[in-house]
Design an enzyme around this catalytic site. Structure first.
Site, PDB file in Angstrom:
ATOM      1  N   GLN A  53       0.841  -1.288   0.035  1.00 57.45           N
ATOM      2  CA  GLN A  53      -0.025   0.108   0.097  1.00 57.45           C
ATOM      3  C   GLN A  53       0.854   1.410  -0.034  1.00 57.45           C
ATOM      4  O   GLN A  53       0.102   2.318  -0.093  1.00 57.45           O
ATOM      5  CB  GLN A  53      -0.886  -0.094   1.078  1.00 57.45           C
ATOM      6  CG  GLN A  53      -2.172  -1.198   1.070  1.00 57.45           C
ATOM      7  CD  GLN A  53      -2.916  -1.062   2.252  1.00 57.45           C
ATOM      8  OE1 GLN A  53      -2.663  -1.764   3.115  1.00 57.45           O
ATOM      9  NE2 GLN A  53      -4.110  -0.266   2.007  1.00 57.45           N
ATOM     10  N   ARG A 110       3.825  -0.221  12.924  1.00 58.57           N
ATOM     11  CA  ARG A 110       3.267  -1.561  12.274  1.00 58.57           C
ATOM     12  C   ARG A 110       3.461  -1.597  10.918  1.00 58.57           C
ATOM     13  O   ARG A 110       2.986  -0.460  10.336  1.00 58.57           O
ATOM     14  CB  ARG A 110       1.913  -1.636  12.759  1.00 58.57           C
ATOM     15  CG  ARG A 110       1.476  -3.199  12.191  1.00 58.57           C
ATOM     16  CD  ARG A 110       0.135  -3.644  12.528  1.00 58.57           C
ATOM     17  NE  ARG A 110      -0.168  -4.605  11.683  1.00 58.57           N
ATOM     18  CZ  ARG A 110      -1.265  -4.819  11.108  1.00 58.57           C
ATOM     19  NH1 ARG A 110      -2.201  -3.817  10.908  1.00 58.57           N
ATOM     20  NH2 ARG A 110      -1.342  -5.868  10.299  1.00 58.57           N
ATOM     21  N   ASN A 229      -2.234 -10.760   8.075  1.00 66.19           N
ATOM     22  CA  ASN A 229      -3.060  -9.802   8.493  1.00 66.19           C
ATOM     23  C   ASN A 229      -4.540 -10.273   7.841  1.00 66.19           C
ATOM     24  O   ASN A 229      -4.580 -10.490   6.665  1.00 66.19           O
ATOM     25  CB  ASN A 229      -2.605  -8.560   7.763  1.00 66.19           C
ATOM     26  CG  ASN A 229      -3.775  -7.474   7.697  1.00 66.19           C
ATOM     27  OD1 ASN A 229      -3.968  -6.816   8.873  1.00 66.19           O
ATOM     28  ND2 ASN A 229      -4.300  -7.090   6.763  1.00 66.19           N
ATOM     29  N   TYR A 383     -12.940  -1.176  12.771  1.00 62.57           N
ATOM     30  CA  TYR A 383     -13.245   0.192  12.423  1.00 62.57           C
ATOM     31  C   TYR A 383     -14.904   0.398  12.318  1.00 62.57           C
ATOM     32  O   TYR A 383     -15.011   1.628  12.539  1.00 62.57           O
ATOM     33  CB  TYR A 383     -13.057   0.065  10.545  1.00 62.57           C
ATOM     34  CG  TYR A 383     -11.527  -0.088  10.030  1.00 62.57           C
ATOM     35  CD1 TYR A 383     -10.918   1.129   9.725  1.00 62.57           C
ATOM     36  CD2 TYR A 383     -10.853  -1.225  10.206  1.00 62.57           C
ATOM     37  CE1 TYR A 383      -9.733   1.218   9.469  1.00 62.57           C
ATOM     38  CE2 TYR A 383      -9.545  -1.182   9.756  1.00 62.57           C
ATOM     39  CZ  TYR A 383      -8.970  -0.010   9.488  1.00 62.57           C
ATOM     40  OH  TYR A 383      -7.624  -0.020   9.037  1.00 62.57           O
ATOM     41  N   GLU A 455      -4.974  -1.868  14.081  1.00 63.66           N
ATOM     42  CA  GLU A 455      -5.532  -0.810  13.223  1.00 63.66           C
ATOM     43  C   GLU A 455      -6.871  -0.178  13.455  1.00 63.66           C
ATOM     44  O   GLU A 455      -7.842  -1.052  13.925  1.00 63.66           O
ATOM     45  CB  GLU A 455      -6.011  -1.547  11.953  1.00 63.66           C
ATOM     46  CG  GLU A 455      -4.800  -1.952  10.892  1.00 63.66           C
ATOM     47  CD  GLU A 455      -4.987  -2.375   9.617  1.00 63.66           C
ATOM     48  OE1 GLU A 455      -5.999  -1.985   8.870  1.00 63.66           O
ATOM     49  OE2 GLU A 455      -4.167  -3.153   8.988  1.00 63.66           O
ATOM     50  N   TRP A 504      -4.641   3.590  11.706  1.00 64.88           N
ATOM     51  CA  TRP A 504      -4.626   3.309  10.224  1.00 64.88           C
ATOM     52  C   TRP A 504      -4.952   4.410   9.440  1.00 64.88           C
ATOM     53  O   TRP A 504      -5.981   5.081   9.570  1.00 64.88           O
ATOM     54  CB  TRP A 504      -5.458   2.129   9.553  1.00 64.88           C
ATOM     55  CG  TRP A 504      -5.272   1.979   8.286  1.00 64.88           C
ATOM     56  CD1 TRP A 504      -5.894   2.378   7.135  1.00 64.88           C
ATOM     57  CD2 TRP A 504      -4.183   1.077   7.637  1.00 64.88           C
ATOM     58  NE1 TRP A 504      -5.193   2.018   6.147  1.00 64.88           N
ATOM     59  CE2 TRP A 504      -4.461   0.928   6.373  1.00 64.88           C
ATOM     60  CE3 TRP A 504      -2.995   0.216   8.326  1.00 64.88           C
ATOM     61  CZ2 TRP A 504      -3.428   0.298   5.508  1.00 64.88           C
ATOM     62  CZ3 TRP A 504      -2.335  -0.592   7.453  1.00 64.88           C
ATOM     63  CH2 TRP A 504      -2.471  -0.416   5.886  1.00 64.88           C
ATOM     64  N   GLU A 511      -5.494   2.141  -1.368  1.00 68.53           N
ATOM     65  CA  GLU A 511      -6.810   1.373  -0.549  1.00 68.53           C
ATOM     66  C   GLU A 511      -7.178   0.170  -1.349  1.00 68.53           C
ATOM     67  O   GLU A 511      -8.390   0.257  -1.800  1.00 68.53           O
ATOM     68  CB  GLU A 511      -7.756   2.381   0.066  1.00 68.53           C
ATOM     69  CG  GLU A 511      -8.642   1.789   0.868  1.00 68.53           C
ATOM     70  CD  GLU A 511      -8.366   0.842   2.049  1.00 68.53           C
ATOM     71  OE1 GLU A 511      -7.212   1.122   2.476  1.00 68.53           O
ATOM     72  OE2 GLU A 511      -9.057  -0.235   2.145  1.00 68.53           O
ATOM     73  N   TRP A 512      -6.310  -0.505  -1.845  1.00 68.17           N
ATOM     74  CA  TRP A 512      -6.925  -1.997  -2.479  1.00 68.17           C
ATOM     75  C   TRP A 512      -7.629  -1.664  -3.583  1.00 68.17           C
ATOM     76  O   TRP A 512      -7.495  -0.674  -4.442  1.00 68.17           O
ATOM     77  CB  TRP A 512      -7.449  -2.725  -1.474  1.00 68.17           C
ATOM     78  CG  TRP A 512      -6.239  -3.115  -0.399  1.00 68.17           C
ATOM     79  CD1 TRP A 512      -6.686  -3.025   0.932  1.00 68.17           C
ATOM     80  CD2 TRP A 512      -5.213  -3.859  -0.349  1.00 68.17           C
ATOM     81  NE1 TRP A 512      -5.615  -3.272   1.846  1.00 68.17           N
ATOM     82  CE2 TRP A 512      -4.589  -3.945   0.867  1.00 68.17           C
ATOM     83  CE3 TRP A 512      -4.141  -4.026  -1.542  1.00 68.17           C
ATOM     84  CZ2 TRP A 512      -3.372  -4.135   1.224  1.00 68.17           C
ATOM     85  CZ3 TRP A 512      -2.995  -4.586  -1.189  1.00 68.17           C
ATOM     86  CH2 TRP A 512      -2.584  -4.774   0.165  1.00 68.17           C
ATOM     87  N   PHE A 520      -7.251   7.338   4.403  1.00 69.58           N
ATOM     88  CA  PHE A 520      -7.322   7.050   5.918  1.00 69.58           C
ATOM     89  C   PHE A 520      -6.092   7.563   6.431  1.00 69.58           C
ATOM     90  O   PHE A 520      -5.887   7.911   7.749  1.00 69.58           O
ATOM     91  CB  PHE A 520      -7.144   5.596   6.057  1.00 69.58           C
ATOM     92  CG  PHE A 520      -8.218   5.023   5.863  1.00 69.58           C
ATOM     93  CD1 PHE A 520      -9.196   4.522   7.046  1.00 69.58           C
ATOM     94  CD2 PHE A 520      -8.467   4.095   4.634  1.00 69.58           C
ATOM     95  CE1 PHE A 520     -10.297   3.583   6.859  1.00 69.58           C
ATOM     96  CE2 PHE A 520      -9.740   3.027   4.609  1.00 69.58           C
ATOM     97  CZ  PHE A 520     -10.220   3.070   5.661  1.00 69.58           C
TER      98      PHE A 520
HETATM   99  C1  NOJ Z   1      -7.559  -3.398   7.029  1.00 73.37           C
HETATM  100  C2  NOJ Z   1      -6.325  -3.736   5.930  1.00 73.37           C
HETATM  101  O1  NOJ Z   1      -5.328  -4.153   6.917  1.00 73.37           O
HETATM  102  C3  NOJ Z   1      -5.789  -2.440   5.514  1.00 73.37           C
HETATM  103  O2  NOJ Z   1      -4.760  -3.010   4.536  1.00 73.37           O
HETATM  104  C4  NOJ Z   1      -6.836  -1.634   4.837  1.00 73.37           C
HETATM  105  O3  NOJ Z   1      -6.228  -0.489   3.771  1.00 73.37           O
HETATM  106  C5  NOJ Z   1      -7.680  -1.033   5.960  1.00 73.37           C
HETATM  107  N1  NOJ Z   1      -8.157  -2.077   6.759  1.00 73.37           N
HETATM  108  C6  NOJ Z   1      -8.821  -0.139   5.518  1.00 73.37           C
HETATM  109  O4  NOJ Z   1      -9.680  -0.617   4.712  1.00 73.37           O
END
Ligand code: NOJ
Length: 561
Positions: A53, A110, A229, A383, A455, A504, A511-512, A520
Site C-alpha cells: 500500500q 506496524r 493480516n 473500524y 488498526e 490506520w 486502498e486496495w 485514511f
Molecule cells: C484493513 C487492512 O489491513 C488494510 O490493508 C486496509 O487498508 C484497511 N483495513 C482499510 O480498509
C-alpha cells in the site's frame, strides 16, 4: 530531514481547533478530553502501514510481480485504474517517513514485509544454469530492509511491529499451485534441498519458509511478529466476493469466471491458519526462547525472545431487532472467532461447526496440536459496527441465507437510519462503542489474552472537487479517533488487557480496490511531488502523544506479553 510543516496552516486551522473545539457527548454533557495518560504506562501508540500500500518500487532489487501487481493490470479491477507501481514511494523515502513518525511521537510502528521482494522467484533451477546468476538477490533486499526500516525504526526508539504477510504474495505462487487454495502454500517440503534453500532463499517459496527468512534476518530486533493480516477478510474478499485477487467467486456473491463462494473461502482460510500455526511453531522452537543454541549450520545464535500473533478483521455486530440476538452472535463467530478460535482452542467455533456441513475443513489431531495456543497476543483491526439480521427464519438477499455467511445478513441501516455516521468507506460507520464491545467480546471469549488494536482509522468522505486545504482539514478524523480511544480507554479501565493502539494509517495510500480515492492517512501525499503534508489529525495525534504526564517510551510490556 525536516517534516514539511507550515506555520500558517497551523495558525489557521490547528490552533483555533485546539482552543475552541468543545467536547460534547451525544447527551450534551461536556466530556473530558481523552489523554494519553488515560492509558496504562508502557501502552504502545503507533501508526500502521502495509508494504504494497505504500512502497511502490514495484520491480526494484529483484522483486518479482505479486498478486496485486498482476491484478491491477486487469481492467476494471481497481477504481480509476490505479495501481501500486509508485504508490507513496516509501521504498525510497523511508527515512523521511521514519522522521515523520519520530516527530509525531509514536513509540511503535506496524508495517509488513513484501513476500515477493524476499523470495523473488522460484526460477532458481533455471537461472542457476545461466551465467552470473544473482544468488544473493534476496540478501540485497534484506540489507535494504535492514537499513530501511528495521534499524532506523529501532534506532529512533520506535518499536517495530512486523506483519509477515499483508495481502500480497508472489504471483508465481498463484500460477504454480493456486496460492491459498493449496496446502503447498503453507509448507512445501523439498527435504534434500532444504539447507541450500535456506541459504539462497530460492528453493522454497512457501509461507513458513518466508516467515523463517524474516525471523532469521530481523528477529534480533523485531519482538512483535504478526504472521498474517486479516486472513478472514482476505478469504472473504478474494474467494467469496471475488473482489481481491485471485478474484474467485460464484453467484449470488459475485460474478467471477471461476470459483465457489460457498467452499473456497473455507479452504483458503484453513491453509492460512495452518500456515500461521506452522510458522509460529518454528518461531517458538528455533527463535523465541531466550537461550543460546547451535543452529543447523553449526553456528551459535542467540535466541530472540519475541512474541507472535495474528491480526483479525473484527467487525462488531449488533442485533437488527430483538429477534436477531442469536444472529449477531453468529456473525461474530463467523467473522472474528473464525480466525481466533482455532488458534486458541484448536478448532473452528462451535457456531460454525453447527451450521456448516462437510465443506468446513477439519484439523487432524496433529494439526490441532500445532495451531492450538499458537498466538501470544491478538491483533485486532477494528473500524465499524453493523446490524445483523437472522436469515434462518426469514428470507434474505445477497447470500445472507447461505452457510458461508452464517445465515446472517448484515447491514448498516435500521429503518433507513444509519447505525453511525457514514465514512468514505462503504460499510464503515462511526460507532465508537463498537471498539469497546468487540474488545469485551474478545477478552471474554479468549480469557483476557493480550490484545493490540493493530488498526483503527477513518476514511474521509469523498468531497467533490476537494482542494488540498479541505483534505488537510480533517476534523472528522480527529473526532473519530478521540471517540474510539475514549471507548477503548473505558474497556481498559474495565480490565481489558489491551497493550497498544495503531492508527490506520500514517499517510494516504493505495486502498486496495478503491485505489487512491479513499483516504485514511494522517498525512496527505501530494500526487505530483509525493511530498507528505500533515493533516490536522497528524497535529492532533502529536499533541495527544506528547502532552502526557506519563513517559511511555519505556516499553514495560516487552517482557510481559
Ligand atoms: C484493513 C487492512 O489491513 C488494510 O490493508 C486496509 O487498508 C484497511 N483495513 C482499510 O480498509
Amino acid at each position: 530531514m525536516k517534516v514539511n510543516t507550515t506555520r500558517l496552516h497551523y495558525l489557521l486551522f490547528f490552533l483555533p481547533y485546539l482552543l475552541f473545539s468543545t467536547h460534547f457527548s451525544v447527551d450534551g454533557f461536556i466530556e473530558e478530553e481523552i489523554k494519553r495518560a488515560d492509558f496504562p504506562h508502557g501502552f504502545f501508540f503507533g501508526a500502521a502501514t502495509s508494504a504494497y500500500q505504500i512502497e511502490g518500487a514495484f520491480l526494484e532489487d529483484g522483486k518479482s510481480p505479486n498478486n496485486w501487481d498482476v491484478f491491477c493490470l486487469t481492467q476494471g479491477s481497481i477504481e480509476n485504474g490505479d495501481n501500486g507501481d509508485i504508490c507513496d514511494d516509501h521504498y525510497h523515502r523511508y527515512l523521511e517517513d521514519i522522521e515523520i513518525m519520530h516527530s509525531l511521537g509514536v513509540n511503535a510502528y506496524r508495517f509488513s514485509i513484501s513476500w515477493s521482494r524476499i523470495l523473488p522467484s522460484m526460477q532458481f533451477f533455471l537461472s542457476i544454469l545461466a551465467v552470473n546468476f544473482p544468488v544473493s538477490v534476496c540478501h540485497a533486499v534484506i540489507d535494504h530492509l535492514n537499513k530501511r526500516s528495521f534499524l532506523t525504526v529501532f534506532n529512533v526508539g520506535i518499536e517495530p511491529f512486523v506483519t509477515i504477510h499483508h495481502h500480497d504474495f508472489p504471483q508465481e505462487l498463484e500460477d504454480r499451485y493456486g496460492s491459498w487454495l493449496s496446502p503447498l502454500m503453507q509448507y512445501a517440503q523439498f527435504p534434500f534441498l532444504q539447507n541450500l534453500c535456506a541459504i539462497t532463499c530460492y528453493c522454497r517459496e512457501d509461507f513458513v519458509h518466508f516467515a523463517e527468512v524474516c525471523f532469521r534476518s530481523f528477529g534480533d530486533r523485531v519482538k512483535y511478529w504478526m504472521t498474517i493480516n486479516e486472513p478472514n477478510l482476505f478469504a472473504e474478499f478474494a474467494y467469496e466476493r471475488g473482489i481481491y485477487p485471485p478474484a474467485r467467486c460464484s453467484e449470488p456473491f459475485g460474478n467471477c469466471s471461476v470459483g465457489n463462494s460457498d467452499v473456497e473461502p473455507l479452504i483458503a482460510m484453513h491453509n492460512m491458519l495452518l500456515a500461521h500455526g506452522k510458522a509460529a511453531k518454528l518461531y517458538r522452537q528455533q527463535f523465541q526462547a531466550i537461550i543460546w543454541s547451535l543452529n543447523i549450520y553449526g553456528i551459535i545464535t542467540p535466541k530472540q525472545g519475541g512474541f507472535i500473533g495474528i491480526v483479525a478483521h473484527t467487525m462488531m455486530y449488533e442485533p437488527l431487532t430483538e429477534f436477531d440476538q442469536e444472529a449477531a452472535s453468529r456473525a461474530l463467530a463467523f467473522n472474528t472467532a473464525w480466525t481466533l478460535d482455532p488458534l486458541i482452542f484448536g478448532n473452528y467455533p462451535p457456531e460454525m461447526r453447527r451450521y456448516h456441513g462437510s465443506e468446513l475443513p477439519q484439523f487432524s489431531s496433529e494439526e490441532a496440536k500445532i495451531i492450538k495456543g499458537s498466538i501470544d497476543f491478538i491483533g485486532v483491526n477494528h473500524y465499524s459496527t453493523l446490524y445483523a439480521k437472522d436469515c434462518m427464519h426469514c428470507s434474505c438477499i445477497l447470500g445472507g441465507d447461505r452457510s458461508i455467511r452464517g445465515f446472517v445478513y448484515s447491514t448498516g441501516e435500521r429503518d433507513g437510519v444509519p447505525i453511525g455516521e457514514a465514512t468514505g468507506m462503504p460499510r464503515f460507520f462511526v460507532v465508537p462503542r463498537g471498539i469497546g464491545e468487540i474488545i469485551d467480546y474478545i477478552q471474554k471469549r479468549y480469557h483476557n489474552k493480550p490484545i493490540f488494536v493493530t488498526e483503527n482509522g477513518y476514511a474521509s468522505l469523498e468531497q467533490q472537487q476537494a482542494q488540498v486545504q479541505d483534505l488537510l482539514h480533517d476534523v472528522k478524523r480527529i473526532e473519530f479517533h478521540k471517540s474510539y480511544l475514549a471507548s477503548l480507554a473505558q474497556a481498559v479501565r474495565n480490565g481489558a488487557n489491551v497493550r497498544g493502539y495503531f492508527i490506520w494509517t500514517l499517510m494516504d495510500d493505495f486502498e486496495w480496490v478503491h485505489g487512491y480515492g479513499i483516504r485514511f492517512g494522517l498525512y496527505h501525499v501530494d500526487p505530483q511531488t509525493l511530498n507528505r503534508i500533515p493533516k490536522l489529525s497528524a497535529r492532533w495525534y502529536k499533541n495527544f502523544l506528547t502532552n502526557s504526564s506519563l513517559n511511555t517510551k519505556e516499553n514495560v510490556y516487552v517482557s510481559e506479553v
